[in-house]
Design a protein around this motif. Structure first.
Motif, short mmCIF file in Angstrom:
data_model
loop_
_atom_site.label_atom_id
_atom_site.label_comp_id
_atom_site.label_asym_id
_atom_site.label_seq_id
_atom_site.Cartn_x
_atom_site.Cartn_y
_atom_site.Cartn_z
N THR A 1 0.81 -1.23 0.00
CA THR A 1 0.00 0.00 0.00
C THR A 1 0.84 1.27 0.00
N GLY A 2 2.12 1.16 0.37
CA GLY A 2 2.97 2.34 0.45
C GLY A 2 2.77 3.15 1.71
N GLU A 3 1.96 2.67 2.65
CA GLU A 3 1.70 3.41 3.88
C GLU A 3 2.97 3.51 4.71
N ALA A 4 3.31 4.70 5.18
CA ALA A 4 4.50 4.93 5.99
C ALA A 4 4.13 4.90 7.46
N TYR A 5 4.91 4.16 8.26
CA TYR A 5 4.63 4.02 9.69
C TYR A 5 5.57 4.89 10.55
N GLY A 6 6.68 5.29 9.99
CA GLY A 6 7.61 6.12 10.78
C GLY A 6 9.06 5.83 10.41
N GLN A 7 9.90 6.61 11.01
CA GLN A 7 11.33 6.55 10.71
C GLN A 7 12.11 6.09 11.94
N ILE A 8 13.17 5.32 11.69
CA ILE A 8 14.06 4.89 12.78
C ILE A 8 15.49 5.33 12.43
N GLU A 9 16.33 5.45 13.47
CA GLU A 9 17.74 5.81 13.24
C GLU A 9 18.62 4.63 13.62
N LEU A 10 19.40 4.18 12.64
CA LEU A 10 20.28 3.02 12.83
C LEU A 10 21.74 3.48 12.84
N SER A 11 22.40 3.24 13.94
CA SER A 11 23.84 3.53 14.03
C SER A 11 24.61 2.35 13.47
N THR A 12 25.71 2.65 12.80
CA THR A 12 26.54 1.56 12.26
C THR A 12 27.58 1.09 13.26
N LYS A 13 27.68 1.77 14.40
CA LYS A 13 28.63 1.33 15.43
C LYS A 13 27.92 0.68 16.60
N HIS A 14 26.87 1.33 17.10
CA HIS A 14 26.16 0.83 18.28
C HIS A 14 24.65 0.90 18.05
N PRO A 15 24.11 0.01 17.22
CA PRO A 15 22.65 0.05 16.98
C PRO A 15 21.88 -0.38 18.23
N GLU A 16 20.65 0.16 18.34
CA GLU A 16 19.78 -0.21 19.46
C GLU A 16 19.32 -1.66 19.31
N GLU A 17 18.88 -2.24 20.42
CA GLU A 17 18.40 -3.61 20.38
C GLU A 17 16.97 -3.70 19.85
N SER A 18 16.20 -2.63 20.02
CA SER A 18 14.82 -2.67 19.52
C SER A 18 14.36 -1.25 19.17
N TYR A 19 13.38 -1.19 18.23
CA TYR A 19 12.82 0.09 17.78
C TYR A 19 11.30 -0.07 17.70
N THR A 20 10.59 1.01 17.99
CA THR A 20 9.13 1.01 17.85
C THR A 20 8.73 2.02 16.79
N VAL A 21 8.01 1.53 15.78
CA VAL A 21 7.58 2.40 14.67
C VAL A 21 6.08 2.21 14.51
N GLY A 22 5.31 3.22 14.86
CA GLY A 22 3.86 3.07 14.79
C GLY A 22 3.41 1.91 15.65
N PRO A 23 2.62 0.99 15.09
CA PRO A 23 2.15 -0.15 15.87
C PRO A 23 3.13 -1.33 15.85
N TYR A 24 4.26 -1.17 15.20
CA TYR A 24 5.18 -2.29 15.02
C TYR A 24 6.46 -2.12 15.87
N LYS A 25 6.97 -3.27 16.29
CA LYS A 25 8.21 -3.31 17.05
C LYS A 25 9.26 -4.07 16.25
#
Length: 559
Positions: free
Chosen positions: A362-386
């Motif tokens: 559908t092309g629906e956008a849920y949100g943006q996350i920031e990914l580090s290439t050195k120390h990425p987070e263990e989890s991200y929450t974007v809209g209703p999704y984890k």
């Protein structure tokens, strides 16, 4: 059997004493007319006494000048071995490479074994520091073995010395000066002689018809002042091994990323690196013909942080303490820390990406996350999704069996594997693979892999300019700190003071006594015998005794 060391004057001397500590009479079994051995005024040193315990033997070994020379020689050989190939602390990011392979690649098989034998870390090795400790211990023992007897001898000098002590000095004279039995004339003559020696800077002590004239006693402590300076110098060198006291490392700082400085609580960020080149009109013709680009100036916009907590972890708490541009020959300075611009390299590298999660259908956008290439987070929450990070590959690759592997520990081809859970997805969620570089997406078929895994999503950046942080340059900086410098300079200064004292001043002493109208004079110095003879001859001439400096050399006797 314990030897009898009691002198005829009644003084009980230590075993090993050569000259009586009180009257100066030679304590010899066989009479002699040779000049006396005046080192330490003949007082017994501990190292020369009878060895009764292991401590006595160790003391004698450490107090030997020959031992000190051997230890210094071995230390010099060890130091020269450490200078054959570069030491590990001069290699940029040495902790991140295989040093054994580095030495093999750059210095051949000899360099490889040079590293394995530990010579690549000579100056921080246990054996080199042990040699420095031995040198310092030998200096302490040598000094104590000599300075204590010397101090005891010089602080308790008797004015009226034994005749044998006086006549067996290297500078001596004997002859009549007053009428026999006229003690009053003798005392007057001694007082007049004392005036002549005072004019030459001597401190004069008189006891009836005996006199002691002395000057520049402090020069005898010159060698021991040298020893004190050397001991402070060696202690300062050993203190350089304390973490944070001394550092001289070459480190790489990628743009836009705070990097810890080893052995300190500081982080340094290369906020931006810039470089300017010479115009063709400013370059020499030889460079223009070769088409070379010559850097005119390269600069690191640096920010220094102090770590408050979590140091060394993924998320340290940093507080900015200093900000400065670093250019060649203009280092960053902060509380003894010096950071010099050393070199640079153009090494494009992704620091972070900010992709948007969309529904592929559908092309629906849920949100943006920031990914580090050195120390990425263990989890991200974007809209209703984890999005739970299952695996991260800084440098993604495939092995021979086609399984994902990490080729390097540098983010050259970052790949993230997520487990996405949320509404409309299976109970355990779906796996989703994301490549930060567009080239890797096409090469490994990111979309096909995600469809095969049942992922209905697409992770993609909207703009390479705003959603991707790229570091184009790595700045190579030389980080230095030297807290031991002040004590090193203090030790060196004390050593120089000792050298000056021992070089430009000489300890001179003159003893004389008149017995039944006959003058007996003896004089001693630790150096410059000609000057001493000249002073004594002048003093005698002004006191009515005609003599020459040459006639004072052992009383005019030929050796």
């Amino acid at each position: 059997m314990i030897p009898n060391t009691k002198c005829e004057c009644g003084h009980q001397n230590h075993i090993g004493t050569v000259l009586c500590e009180s009257c100066g009479k030679p304590l010899e079994d066989t009479p002699s007319t040779e000049p006396l051995e005046m080192r330490y005024d003949g007082v017994a040193r501990r190292s020369q006494r009878e060895k009764r315990t292991i401590l006595d033997h160790v003391w004698a070994w450490l107090s030997s000048v020959k031992t000190a020379l051997w230890i210094i020689g071995i230390t010099l050989v060890g130091a020269s071995l450490g200078s054959i190939y570069p030491q590990t602390d001069t290699i940029i990011n040495a902790e991140m490479i295989d040093l054994a392979q580095y030495y093999r690649d750059n210095h051949g098989t000899i360099g490889y074994y040079y590293y394995l034998l530990g010579f690549a870390d000579t100056y921080d090795s246990w054996w080199f520091r042990g040699l420095l400790v031995l040198i310092g211990t030998s200096l302490v023992v040598c000094s104590l073995d000599r300075v204590l007897p010397l101090y005891r001898a010089l602080s308790k000098q008797q004015i009226r010395k034994h005749l044998q002590f006086i006549t067996r000095q290297r500078v001596s004279w004997t002859g009549p000066v007053t009428a026999p039995g006229d003690d009053q004339a003798a005392e007057e003559w001694v007082r007049e002689a004392g005036k002549q020696f005072r004019r030459k800077g001597y401190r004069v002590h008189i006891d009836g018809t005996a006199l002691l004239a002395e000057k520049h006693r402090f020069s005898r402590w010159g060698p021991y002042i040298n020893h004190i300076g050397l001991i402070i110098f060696l202690l300062a060198l050993l203190a350089r091994g304390i973490p944070g006291w001394s550092m001289d490392q070459y480190l790489a700082f990628l743009e836009g990323e705070p990097t810890p400085i080893p052995e300190t609580k500081y982080y340094l960020e290369n906020r931006k690196f810039s470089i300017t080149f010479y115009d063709e009109s400013e370059m020499r013709e030889s460079f223009r013909e070769q088409g070379k680009s010559v850097p005119k100036e390269f600069k690191t916009e640096a920010i220094l942080y102090e770590c408050k907590s979590g140091c060394g972890g993924a998320k340290p708490e940093l507080v900015e303490v200093h900000r400065q541009d670093i250019v060649v020959n203009k280092p960053l300075e902060y509380k003894g820390l010096l950071v010099y611009q050393y070199d640079f390299a153009q090494t494009p590298q992704i620091l972070a990406v900010r992709p948007t999660l969309r529904n592929a259908a559908t092309g629906e956008a849920y949100g943006q996350i920031e990914l580090s290439t050195k120390h990425p987070e263990e989890s991200y929450t974007v809209g209703p999704y984890k999005l739970q990070l299952r695996n991260y590959y800084p440098s993604f690759g495939l092995d021979e069996s086609g399984k994902p592997v990490n080729k390097l520990n540098k983010p050259e081809a970052p790949a993230y594997v997520f487990q996405i859970t949320g509404p409309g997805l299976p109970e355990g969620g779906v796996a989703h693979l994301y490549f930060a570089r567009p080239a890797d997406k096409a090469a490994y078929g990111e979309d096909q892999i995600n469809r095969a895994a049942g992922s209905p999503f697409v992770l993609a950046v909207q703009s390479m300019e705003t959603d991707v942080d790229i570091a184009n340059y790595t700045s190579y900086l030389n980080v230095r700190t030297e807290r031991a410098l002040v004590p090193i300079l203090i030790g060196a200064s004390i050593f120089v003071i000792g050298v000056v004292i021992g070089t430009y001043w000489q300890h001179r002493r003159v003893w004389l006594r008149i017995d039944d109208g006959v003058l007996s004079l003896g004089a001693h110095t630790n150096k410059n015998w000609y000057g001493l003879r000249h002073e004594v001859a002048q003093a005698l001439s002004r006191s009515g005794v005609e003599t020459t400096p040459q006639s004072l050399d052992r009383g005019g006797k030929k050796p």
